[in-house]
Each structure stands twice: as structure tokens, then as C-alpha cells.
Scaffold this motif. Structure first.
Motif, short mmCIF file in Angstrom:
data_model
loop_
_atom_site.label_atom_id
_atom_site.label_comp_id
_atom_site.label_asym_id
_atom_site.label_seq_id
_atom_site.Cartn_x
_atom_site.Cartn_y
_atom_site.Cartn_z
N GLY A 62 0.66 -1.13 0.06
CA GLY A 62 0.13 -0.06 -0.04
C GLY A 62 0.86 1.14 0.11
N GLU A 63 0.26 2.34 0.21
CA GLU A 63 0.91 3.76 -0.04
C GLU A 63 1.63 3.89 1.41
OE1 GLU A 63 -2.03 6.45 -1.52
OE2 GLU A 63 -1.88 5.49 -3.37
N GLY A 64 1.07 4.11 2.55
CA GLY A 64 1.23 4.62 3.74
C GLY A 64 0.23 4.46 4.91
N PRO A 65 0.95 4.08 6.25
CA PRO A 65 -0.01 4.15 7.42
C PRO A 65 -0.80 5.30 7.63
CG PRO A 65 2.28 3.74 8.09
CD PRO A 65 2.30 4.40 6.50
N GLY A 66 -2.08 5.07 8.03
CA GLY A 66 -3.20 6.15 8.65
C GLY A 66 -3.11 6.18 9.84
N LEU A 136 3.38 -13.34 -6.42
CA LEU A 136 2.65 -12.35 -6.90
C LEU A 136 2.48 -11.42 -6.04
CD1 LEU A 136 -0.39 -14.24 -8.57
CD2 LEU A 136 1.79 -13.62 -9.77
N VAL A 137 2.63 -9.89 -6.60
CA VAL A 137 2.55 -8.88 -5.92
C VAL A 137 1.24 -8.11 -6.32
CG1 VAL A 137 3.44 -6.69 -5.17
CG2 VAL A 137 5.06 -8.75 -5.37
N LEU A 138 0.59 -7.42 -5.33
CA LEU A 138 -0.57 -6.62 -5.54
C LEU A 138 -0.28 -5.16 -5.10
CD1 LEU A 138 -3.74 -6.46 -6.15
CD2 LEU A 138 -4.22 -6.90 -3.89
N THR A 139 -0.32 -4.21 -5.75
CA THR A 139 -0.12 -2.83 -5.22
C THR A 139 -1.44 -2.37 -5.03
OG1 THR A 139 0.21 -1.77 -7.38
CG2 THR A 139 1.90 -2.63 -6.08
N VAL A 140 -1.78 -1.46 -3.95
CA VAL A 140 -3.02 -0.66 -3.88
C VAL A 140 -2.68 0.74 -3.89
CG1 VAL A 140 -4.49 -2.65 -2.96
CG2 VAL A 140 -2.88 -1.06 -1.26
N GLY A 141 -3.34 1.45 -4.81
CA GLY A 141 -3.18 3.00 -5.01
C GLY A 141 -1.96 3.34 -5.95
N ALA A 142 -2.34 4.56 -6.10
CA ALA A 142 -1.47 5.20 -7.21
C ALA A 142 -0.01 5.32 -6.83
CB ALA A 142 -1.92 6.60 -7.74
N ALA A 143 0.05 5.83 -5.64
CA ALA A 143 1.57 6.22 -5.09
C ALA A 143 2.38 4.61 -4.91
CB ALA A 143 1.42 6.71 -3.91
N ALA A 144 1.69 3.56 -4.75
CA ALA A 144 2.43 2.17 -4.54
C ALA A 144 2.73 1.92 -5.78
CB ALA A 144 1.51 1.51 -3.58
#
Length: 215
Positions: A62-66, A136-144
Motif C-alpha cells: 500500500g501507500e502508507g499508514p493512516g 505475485l504482488v498486489l499494489t493498492v493505490g497510485a503511489a504504491a
């Protein structure tokens, strides 16, 4: 030292620290001890590194922690993470994932991580790929997606299309499926169908690979 030199120094220190890790546990310790990412001094409570299975066949970035992640020290545990978990379970991927982010400290105001912040954390993310060895890798979100695939393309162009994550050192690589961030789905529920399609395609490819493996 100028900003460019400071960034290069921080990346070099991150690379050296990441190389010493021989497990996700020691990688977590190295990240918690690292002070080279600007985000670590911007109000984050703690480093948020990973959750899931250490030998999972799927690595999610993902992108980063919330805020919730910052409080609990685990990635994707807020409302967006809960939605992601439900979708993973429905796709038959429950218990088959390791989840992390491109940065390990919460950006102020939950903003998108900056490229230099991602660059400093990148050696640790790459080391996680080497240690987990996912199929396999799954990226979630544009920044990732941009950080992993080294591209400036938008997420609408990238999602649903397989890419490849190549590490500069060691010859490690993995197929990558970019998809939308679950936080976006909370705001735009009609987009769930696209992410569901991406998850199903990933699950089919994973199970196809598993069926070819010797038992």
C-alpha cells in the motif's frame, strides 16, 4: 549537505540496514531503529511495517499508514483495511498475503507519501520482497504502483494490467497487479467491481501457478 546529498546518504544507510536483516522480524527491528526517513520525525507514533504471513505467496504493498495504523502499529487495520480483508477473503486469498506499505511512518494529515520519502524506505521494501519471495504482488493505490513499477502513469491506466517488479540487485522479480486503494472504494463504492476483477485475476493466476508446483 544539500537536499540531494542528504537523500542519497539516507538511501545508502537504509540499504545497508536492510541488508543486515535475515527475517521480517529483524527487518522490522532495523526499520524501527532507522531515523533517515523524514516522516519518522513528523509526528508518527511508531513504525508500521507489516502483517500477515511471512511466507505468503502474495505480497500487498500500500501507500502508507493512516491514523488507525499509526495507533496500532499494523498496516491496513482501519476501515479501508477491513474492506480489503473482506475482499481478500471473498477472493480466496485470506491467510495467503503479507501486507506492507511504501513508507512505514504515517504522513502528516494522511497525505500521499512524497517520492523522496518512498525512496528512503524503498531498500526496506525491496528487502521484504527478497525475504518473503512472493509469487505475485498486489499494489493498492497510485503511489504504491508508481513506486514499485518505477512509472509516472496514473492508476487508471495501470490497474488491472500485469507489470513486473525488478530489484536492481540480486535478480529478484515478481509479477505485479496494480489496483485501486480500498480507501477510494469507501468513497466510490461503484469502483469495487474493478478491484474485485483484479483480485479474481490474481487469485486465478496464483492458483494456476500453485497447480504446477510439485507436491
Amino acid at each position: 549537505m544539500g537536499a540531494t546529498e542528504a537523500l542519497a546518504d539516507a538511501v545508502a544507510r537504509a540499504r545497508a540496514a536492510a541488508r543486515t536483516a535475515d527475517s521480517l522480524e529483524s527487518l522490522t527491528d532495523a526499520i524501527r531503529a532507522f531515523d533517515g526517513c523524514p516522516l519518522s520525525g513528523m509526528g508518527a507514533r511508531q513504525a508500521v511495517v507489516w502483517r500477515g504471513e511471512a511466507t505468503a505467496p502474495v505480497m500487498i504493498v500500500g501507500e502508507g499508514p493512516g491514523a488507525e495504523e499509526d495507533a496500532r502499529g499494523l498496516p491496513f487495520v482501519g476501515k479501508a483495511g477491513q474492506l480489503l480483508d473482506r475482499m481478500l477473503k471473498a477472493a480466496g486469498l485470506d491467510g495467503r498475503v503479507m501486507i506492507t506499505n511504501t513508507v512505514f511512518w504515517r504522513p502528516p494529515g494522511n497525505r500521499t507519501p512524497a517520492a523522496d520519502e518512498q525512496a528512503v524506505c524503498a531498500p526496506f521494501v525491496a528487502r521484504a520482497l527478497e525475504l518473503v519471495k512472493p509469487k505475485l504482488v498486489l499494489t493498492v493505490g497510485a503511489a504504491a504502483a508508481r513506486a514499485v513499477l518505477h512509472t509516472t502513469e496514473g492508476i487508471t491506466r495501470l490497474r488491472g494490467k500485469w507489470g513486473e517488479w525488478h530489484l536492481a540487485e540480486g535478480g529478484v522479480s515478481a509479477p505485479v497487479m496494480p489496483t485501486l486503494h480500498p480507501a477510494f472504494l469507501l468513497r466510490q463504492p461503484q469502483a469495487k467491481a474493478m478491484v474485485w476483477a483484479d483480485l479474481l485475476e490474481l487469485a486465478v493466476r496464483l492458483d494456476g501457478d500453485d497447480s504446477k508446483s510439485p507436491h
